[in-house]
Design a protein around this motif. Structure first.
Motif, PDB file in Angstrom:
ATOM      1  N   GLN A  13       0.885  -1.129  -0.141  1.00  0.00           N
ATOM      2  CA  GLN A  13      -0.092  -0.023  -0.149  1.00  0.00           C
ATOM      3  C   GLN A  13       0.897   1.229   0.011  1.00  0.00           C
ATOM      4  O   GLN A  13       0.619   2.138  -0.708  1.00  0.00           O
ATOM      5  N   SER A  14       1.773   1.459   0.652  1.00  0.00           N
ATOM      6  CA  SER A  14       2.811   2.557   0.745  1.00  0.00           C
ATOM      7  C   SER A  14       3.431   2.623  -0.521  1.00  0.00           C
ATOM      8  O   SER A  14       3.868   3.697  -0.902  1.00  0.00           O
ATOM      9  N   VAL A  16       2.469   1.697  -3.605  1.00  0.00           N
ATOM     10  CA  VAL A  16       1.644   2.206  -4.695  1.00  0.00           C
ATOM     11  C   VAL A  16       0.727   3.258  -4.310  1.00  0.00           C
ATOM     12  O   VAL A  16      -0.184   3.737  -5.387  1.00  0.00           O
ATOM     13  N   GLY A  17       0.174   3.607  -3.016  1.00  0.00           N
ATOM     14  CA  GLY A  17      -0.661   4.632  -2.587  1.00  0.00           C
ATOM     15  C   GLY A  17      -1.910   3.983  -2.528  1.00  0.00           C
ATOM     16  O   GLY A  17      -2.322   2.878  -2.994  1.00  0.00           O
ATOM     17  N   GLN A  18      -2.901   4.590  -1.742  1.00  0.00           N
ATOM     18  CA  GLN A  18      -4.281   4.059  -1.396  1.00  0.00           C
ATOM     19  C   GLN A  18      -5.202   3.763  -2.378  1.00  0.00           C
ATOM     20  O   GLN A  18      -5.643   2.670  -2.467  1.00  0.00           O
ATOM     21  N   ASP A  19      -5.347   4.508  -3.517  1.00  0.00           N
ATOM     22  CA  ASP A  19      -6.180   4.250  -4.432  1.00  0.00           C
ATOM     23  C   ASP A  19      -5.760   3.112  -5.330  1.00  0.00           C
ATOM     24  O   ASP A  19      -6.452   2.337  -5.673  1.00  0.00           O
ATOM     25  N   ALA A  20      -4.389   3.145  -5.801  1.00  0.00           N
ATOM     26  CA  ALA A  20      -3.961   2.139  -6.627  1.00  0.00           C
ATOM     27  C   ALA A  20      -3.948   0.788  -5.932  1.00  0.00           C
ATOM     28  O   ALA A  20      -4.236  -0.277  -6.324  1.00  0.00           O
ATOM     29  N   PHE A  21      -3.864   0.894  -4.768  1.00  0.00           N
ATOM     30  CA  PHE A  21      -3.791  -0.474  -3.592  1.00  0.00           C
ATOM     31  C   PHE A  21      -4.986  -1.149  -3.748  1.00  0.00           C
ATOM     32  O   PHE A  21      -5.081  -2.168  -4.196  1.00  0.00           O
ATOM     33  N   GLN A  22      -6.151  -0.060  -3.753  1.00  0.00           N
ATOM     34  CA  GLN A  22      -7.423  -0.976  -3.731  1.00  0.00           C
ATOM     35  C   GLN A  22      -7.924  -1.646  -5.346  1.00  0.00           C
ATOM     36  O   GLN A  22      -8.374  -2.820  -4.945  1.00  0.00           O
ATOM     37  N   GLU A  23      -7.303  -0.953  -6.255  1.00  0.00           N
ATOM     38  CA  GLU A  23      -7.398  -1.376  -7.474  1.00  0.00           C
ATOM     39  C   GLU A  23      -6.600  -2.755  -7.356  1.00  0.00           C
ATOM     40  O   GLU A  23      -6.997  -3.786  -8.083  1.00  0.00           O
ATOM     41  N   VAL A  24      -5.604  -2.865  -6.949  1.00  0.00           N
ATOM     42  CA  VAL A  24      -4.581  -3.983  -6.846  1.00  0.00           C
ATOM     43  C   VAL A  24      -5.155  -5.201  -6.103  1.00  0.00           C
ATOM     44  O   VAL A  24      -5.195  -6.408  -6.599  1.00  0.00           O
ATOM     45  N   VAL A  25      -5.927  -4.909  -5.148  1.00  0.00           N
ATOM     46  CA  VAL A  25      -6.588  -5.921  -4.309  1.00  0.00           C
ATOM     47  C   VAL A  25      -7.968  -6.314  -5.147  1.00  0.00           C
ATOM     48  O   VAL A  25      -8.027  -7.666  -4.957  1.00  0.00           O
ATOM     49  N   ASP A  26      -8.711  -5.551  -5.603  1.00  0.00           N
ATOM     50  CA  ASP A  26      -9.738  -5.798  -6.314  1.00  0.00           C
ATOM     51  C   ASP A  26      -9.261  -6.772  -7.659  1.00  0.00           C
ATOM     52  O   ASP A  26     -10.015  -7.798  -7.847  1.00  0.00           O
ATOM     53  N   LEU A  27      -8.137  -6.556  -8.227  1.00  0.00           N
ATOM     54  CA  LEU A  27      -7.687  -7.334  -9.325  1.00  0.00           C
ATOM     55  C   LEU A  27      -7.281  -8.642  -8.874  1.00  0.00           C
ATOM     56  O   LEU A  27      -7.609  -9.743  -9.399  1.00  0.00           O
ATOM     57  N   PHE A  28      -6.417  -8.768  -7.749  1.00  0.00           N
ATOM     58  CA  PHE A  28      -6.096  -9.901  -7.095  1.00  0.00           C
ATOM     59  C   PHE A  28      -7.252 -10.683  -6.710  1.00  0.00           C
ATOM     60  O   PHE A  28      -7.280 -11.929  -7.290  1.00  0.00           O
ATOM     61  N   GLY A  57       2.529 -16.826  -6.771  1.00  0.00           N
ATOM     62  CA  GLY A  57       3.322 -15.574  -6.867  1.00  0.00           C
ATOM     63  C   GLY A  57       2.221 -14.687  -6.574  1.00  0.00           C
ATOM     64  O   GLY A  57       2.541 -13.439  -6.086  1.00  0.00           O
ATOM     65  N   SER A  58       0.941 -14.642  -6.986  1.00  0.00           N
ATOM     66  CA  SER A  58      -0.130 -13.746  -6.423  1.00  0.00           C
ATOM     67  C   SER A  58      -0.240 -13.595  -4.893  1.00  0.00           C
ATOM     68  O   SER A  58      -0.417 -12.614  -4.429  1.00  0.00           O
ATOM     69  N   ALA A  59      -0.458 -14.863  -4.340  1.00  0.00           N
ATOM     70  CA  ALA A  59      -0.559 -14.754  -2.957  1.00  0.00           C
ATOM     71  C   ALA A  59       0.692 -14.344  -2.206  1.00  0.00           C
ATOM     72  O   ALA A  59       0.617 -13.615  -1.352  1.00  0.00           O
ATOM     73  N   LEU A  60       2.211 -14.448  -2.841  1.00  0.00           N
ATOM     74  CA  LEU A  60       3.318 -13.820  -2.135  1.00  0.00           C
ATOM     75  C   LEU A  60       2.997 -12.384  -2.202  1.00  0.00           C
ATOM     76  O   LEU A  60       3.719 -11.520  -1.283  1.00  0.00           O
ATOM     77  N   ASN A  61       2.529 -11.671  -3.308  1.00  0.00           N
ATOM     78  CA  ASN A  61       2.536 -10.390  -3.451  1.00  0.00           C
ATOM     79  C   ASN A  61       1.627  -9.612  -2.496  1.00  0.00           C
ATOM     80  O   ASN A  61       1.916  -8.538  -2.113  1.00  0.00           O
ATOM     81  N   LEU A  62       0.520 -10.164  -2.204  1.00  0.00           N
ATOM     82  CA  LEU A  62      -0.482  -9.764  -1.214  1.00  0.00           C
ATOM     83  C   LEU A  62      -0.292 -10.288   0.138  1.00  0.00           C
ATOM     84  O   LEU A  62      -1.174  -9.961   1.093  1.00  0.00           O
ATOM     85  N   GLY A  63       0.648 -11.176   0.232  1.00  0.00           N
ATOM     86  CA  GLY A  63       0.872 -11.533   1.887  1.00  0.00           C
ATOM     87  C   GLY A  63       0.216 -12.794   2.323  1.00  0.00           C
ATOM     88  O   GLY A  63      -0.186 -12.898   3.674  1.00  0.00           O
ATOM     89  N   PHE A  64      -0.314 -13.501   1.340  1.00  0.00           N
ATOM     90  CA  PHE A  64      -1.219 -14.684   1.624  1.00  0.00           C
ATOM     91  C   PHE A  64      -0.139 -15.760   1.836  1.00  0.00           C
ATOM     92  O   PHE A  64       0.133 -16.590   1.001  1.00  0.00           O
ATOM     93  N   LYS A  65       0.182 -15.810   3.135  1.00  0.00           N
ATOM     94  CA  LYS A  65       1.580 -16.668   3.312  1.00  0.00           C
ATOM     95  C   LYS A  65       1.023 -18.177   3.510  1.00  0.00           C
ATOM     96  O   LYS A  65       1.962 -19.021   2.817  1.00  0.00           O
ATOM     97  N   VAL A  66       0.154 -18.621   3.901  1.00  0.00           N
ATOM     98  CA  VAL A  66      -0.364 -19.799   3.819  1.00  0.00           C
ATOM     99  C   VAL A  66      -0.782 -20.319   2.558  1.00  0.00           C
ATOM    100  O   VAL A  66      -0.235 -21.599   2.229  1.00  0.00           O
ATOM    101  N   SER A 106     -11.042  -3.493   6.655  1.00  0.00           N
ATOM    102  CA  SER A 106     -11.015  -2.338   5.778  1.00  0.00           C
ATOM    103  C   SER A 106      -9.787  -1.931   5.119  1.00  0.00           C
ATOM    104  O   SER A 106      -8.557  -1.878   5.755  1.00  0.00           O
ATOM    105  N   ALA A 107      -9.556  -1.877   3.926  1.00  0.00           N
ATOM    106  CA  ALA A 107      -8.473  -1.159   3.052  1.00  0.00           C
ATOM    107  C   ALA A 107      -8.082  -0.008   3.767  1.00  0.00           C
ATOM    108  O   ALA A 107      -6.980   0.575   3.747  1.00  0.00           O
TER     109      ALA A 107
END
Length: 110
Positions: A13-14, A16-28, A57-66, A106-107
């Protein structure tokens, strides 16, 4: 126990910024939902290996460690043609748990 590395999400989030972060989460969520839905041990081993590699790879990017750990193990098994040894139910459950945690958190908290 959380299945998400929240520090990884905060760092993303830091970066990409808050706006882009929400887009990244939604796309993920959209992309991973699609791949999770098509996981099938009956699919060719190479296709399953590719799907698990993408999920890892996607999980690693968003911290889905398990999820990333399970996908890595499954990817290795698929590469060896051992698709019957991959617990796709466990992978789906790990994703759903992480997804539920992420959606509940919440994001704006990042």
């Amino acid at each position: 126990m959380t299945t998400i590395d929240w520090r990884q999400l905060e760092q993303l989030q830091s970066e990409v910024g808050q706006d882009a972060f929400q887009e990244v989460v939604d796309l993920f969520l959209d992309e991973v939902d699609e791949v999770i839905a098509r996981l099938d041990a009956a699919q060719p081993a190479r296709a399953l290996e590719e799907d698990l590699h993408f999920l890892k790879g996607s999980a690693l990017n968003l911290g889905f460690k398990v999820l990333s750990t399970l996908c890595q193990a499954g990817e290795k098994r698929a590469a060896q043609g051992q698709t019957a040894d991959i617990d796709l139910g466990e992978i789906r459950a790990a994703y759903q748990t992480g997804r539920d945690e992420l959606v509940a958190h919440s994001a704006s908290a990042f």
